[in-house]
Design a protein around this motif. Sequence first.
Motif, mmCIF file in Angstrom:
data_model
loop_
_atom_site.group_PDB
_atom_site.id
_atom_site.type_symbol
_atom_site.label_atom_id
_atom_site.label_comp_id
_atom_site.label_asym_id
_atom_site.label_seq_id
_atom_site.Cartn_x
_atom_site.Cartn_y
_atom_site.Cartn_z
ATOM 1 N N ILE B 213 0.880 -1.181 0.000
ATOM 2 C CA ILE B 213 0.000 0.000 0.000
ATOM 3 C C ILE B 213 0.909 1.219 0.000
ATOM 4 O O ILE B 213 1.617 1.459 0.981
ATOM 5 C CB ILE B 213 -0.896 0.027 1.257
ATOM 6 C CG1 ILE B 213 -1.731 -1.258 1.363
ATOM 7 C CG2 ILE B 213 -1.816 1.247 1.241
ATOM 8 C CD1 ILE B 213 -2.496 -1.391 2.677
ATOM 9 N N GLN B 215 2.587 4.916 0.281
ATOM 10 C CA GLN B 215 2.410 6.146 1.059
ATOM 11 C C GLN B 215 2.239 7.317 0.109
ATOM 12 O O GLN B 215 2.736 7.297 -1.012
ATOM 13 C CB GLN B 215 3.653 6.418 1.902
ATOM 14 C CG GLN B 215 3.852 5.481 3.060
ATOM 15 C CD GLN B 215 4.994 5.942 3.953
ATOM 16 O OE1 GLN B 215 5.650 6.940 3.688
ATOM 17 N NE2 GLN B 215 5.215 5.204 5.020
ATOM 18 N N THR B 222 7.857 7.177 9.468
ATOM 19 C CA THR B 222 8.500 6.023 10.066
ATOM 20 C C THR B 222 7.484 4.924 10.345
ATOM 21 O O THR B 222 7.845 3.773 10.547
ATOM 22 C CB THR B 222 9.153 6.415 11.398
ATOM 23 O OG1 THR B 222 8.147 7.052 12.184
ATOM 24 C CG2 THR B 222 10.275 7.373 11.165
ATOM 25 N N GLU B 223 6.214 5.301 10.370
ATOM 26 C CA GLU B 223 5.191 4.359 10.799
ATOM 27 C C GLU B 223 4.552 3.622 9.636
ATOM 28 O O GLU B 223 4.478 4.117 8.532
ATOM 29 C CB GLU B 223 4.092 5.112 11.552
ATOM 30 C CG GLU B 223 4.496 5.525 12.933
ATOM 31 C CD GLU B 223 4.973 4.358 13.772
ATOM 32 O OE1 GLU B 223 4.463 3.246 13.573
ATOM 33 O OE2 GLU B 223 5.857 4.554 14.611
ATOM 34 N N SER B 224 4.063 2.438 9.925
ATOM 35 C CA SER B 224 3.241 1.726 8.961
ATOM 36 C C SER B 224 1.783 1.996 9.308
ATOM 37 O O SER B 224 1.472 2.625 10.309
ATOM 38 C CB SER B 224 3.533 0.243 9.049
ATOM 39 O OG SER B 224 3.257 -0.201 10.352
ATOM 40 N N LEU B 225 0.877 1.531 8.455
ATOM 41 C CA LEU B 225 -0.544 1.600 8.782
ATOM 42 C C LEU B 225 -0.850 0.605 9.890
ATOM 43 O O LEU B 225 -0.238 -0.455 9.966
ATOM 44 C CB LEU B 225 -1.370 1.240 7.548
ATOM 45 C CG LEU B 225 -1.552 2.313 6.478
ATOM 46 C CD1 LEU B 225 -2.296 1.724 5.280
ATOM 47 C CD2 LEU B 225 -2.320 3.501 7.021
ATOM 48 N N ASN B 226 -1.809 0.924 10.713
ATOM 49 C CA ASN B 226 -2.333 -0.025 11.698
ATOM 50 C C ASN B 226 -2.914 -1.239 10.966
ATOM 51 O O ASN B 226 -3.440 -1.103 9.859
ATOM 52 C CB ASN B 226 -3.395 0.743 12.505
ATOM 53 C CG ASN B 226 -4.390 -0.152 13.199
ATOM 54 O OD1 ASN B 226 -5.252 -0.755 12.569
ATOM 55 N ND2 ASN B 226 -4.269 -0.254 14.496
ATOM 56 N N ALA B 228 -5.573 -3.008 11.280
ATOM 57 C CA ALA B 228 -7.001 -2.979 10.941
ATOM 58 C C ALA B 228 -7.271 -2.035 9.768
ATOM 59 O O ALA B 228 -8.047 -2.365 8.860
ATOM 60 C CB ALA B 228 -7.830 -2.571 12.162
ATOM 61 N N THR B 229 -6.610 -0.864 9.748
ATOM 62 C CA THR B 229 -6.841 0.056 8.631
ATOM 63 C C THR B 229 -6.190 -0.490 7.350
ATOM 64 O O THR B 229 -6.729 -0.306 6.259
ATOM 65 C CB THR B 229 -6.337 1.479 8.936
ATOM 66 O OG1 THR B 229 -4.990 1.419 9.366
ATOM 67 C CG2 THR B 229 -7.171 2.142 10.017
ATOM 68 N N VAL B 233 -8.082 -1.182 3.686
ATOM 69 C CA VAL B 233 -7.614 -0.767 2.362
ATOM 70 C C VAL B 233 -7.500 -1.976 1.428
ATOM 71 O O VAL B 233 -7.951 -1.943 0.278
ATOM 72 C CB VAL B 233 -6.250 -0.034 2.462
ATOM 73 C CG1 VAL B 233 -5.647 0.191 1.078
ATOM 74 C CG2 VAL B 233 -6.415 1.290 3.207
#
Lengths: 241, 241
Positions: B213, B215, B222-226, B228-229, B233
Amino acid sequence: MVSKSQIKLIKSLSQKKFRNIHKLFVVEGVKGINEFLYSDYELVSIYSTRQKFDVSEKYHLMVEERDLKKISFLKTPQEALAVFKIPEDDSVSLNGLTVALDGVRDPGNLGTIIRLCDWFGVENLICSKDTVDCYNTKVVQASMGSLTRVNVQYSDLKSFLLANRDFPIVGTLLEGDNIYKASLPASAIIIMGNEANGISEEIKDLISLSLNIPQFGSLQKTESLNVATATAVVLSEFRRG
Amino acid sequence: MVSKSQIKLIKSLSQKKFRNIHKLFVVEGVKGINEFLYSDYELVSIYSTRQKFDVSEKYHLMVEERDLKKISFLKTPQEALAVFKIPEDDSVSLNGLTVALDGVRDPGNLGTIIRLCDWFGVENLICSKDTVDCYNTKVVQASMGSLTRVNVQYSDLKSFLLANRDFPIVGTLLEGDNIYKASLPASAIIIMGNEANGISEEIKDLISLSLNIPQFGSLQKTESLNVATATAVVLSEFRRG
């Protein structure tokens, strides 16, 4: 040692009222603190049991674990706690996609939506006055540093939308067009509603593009999507091009 | 009145160990209880302060608020609490899209993913043995009745995938193909990984279609998606056609 007055001040920051009086908020955990340190946020103080941070000594207090326990909002304190200043509201200059929240109450949902804005390149997140405070500790934790990269502003949502009617105002409503088939604009204000009641009537009236995320499968469902996962689907759909 | 032995039994169901021994779990709140009543789940008993339910009197106890407090897992008990039987594991017959979780630990995330499976018409959700128990009260609360419509099964994930290699095995990985541009199959097993560590190495080796997915926006994240979200997607993208 953390003084009694420091403990009292930090503890008071669990409440929005005192965050607003002191213009301060709390970040817990090494990773989160580092994200705020390397951003425009202004540090007030760090309390740490072991971890060293790259800041001047006058901001940096090494403390015992039992002291950290006294000031932490977490059941299991995370090595370090920092106090930062809440910045003054910027004037918002809208650009591309903007998300506007109409009464989102759950801190976890707001934190997740801030992360989603960060991921999908949404610079501005506008919150109605009755949306949960973004400096609430649970929101700060759930947003995982994304709060440093997304501009979150609280305002009267109706006035804000009326002042920005040159942007398409998008809402997800049951009677909306299938989001997978609709033609989606590159610039828009996307409204996401309250967990229980959705978008309020006075805001609904301002929607110029009404979209629906269709259900799949044969079984009848009574539930809607959670507001954070619905935001994920909508932003993904706007960005995929 | 709720007897001491009933209180002890119900309280014990907050622990997976005792849920497995008694093959029972708890649902709280009128809306949730009604979803389970009108499903294949078998009712054991309802404890209610006011609300009447459409069930035989032998299952239906009217109790005082103070009694409900004694058996509730919630800070603010919600008018009614019911005990249902945990069904025997069905044999799984895969059909279309299946979601498989590799060590998802957060009850809120699992509950949200069960809701997403329900929404997007995913009949079967396969969980690795170290994924949080779907009869955990927080999962039941967060899944909002969707647990009655999604078949959740726990199994050794590697063996399960090896036994189902005729299905494409999909994983989201950093080095995967852009999900918005890839050609997506109508039938697949979609693997979502642990909150902190993603998909485990032994499961990664079995992935036949690796997706990413992307960005958006100019800032480095620095973060990825949670998880659940990210699931929202991915399922939206598979279903949009």
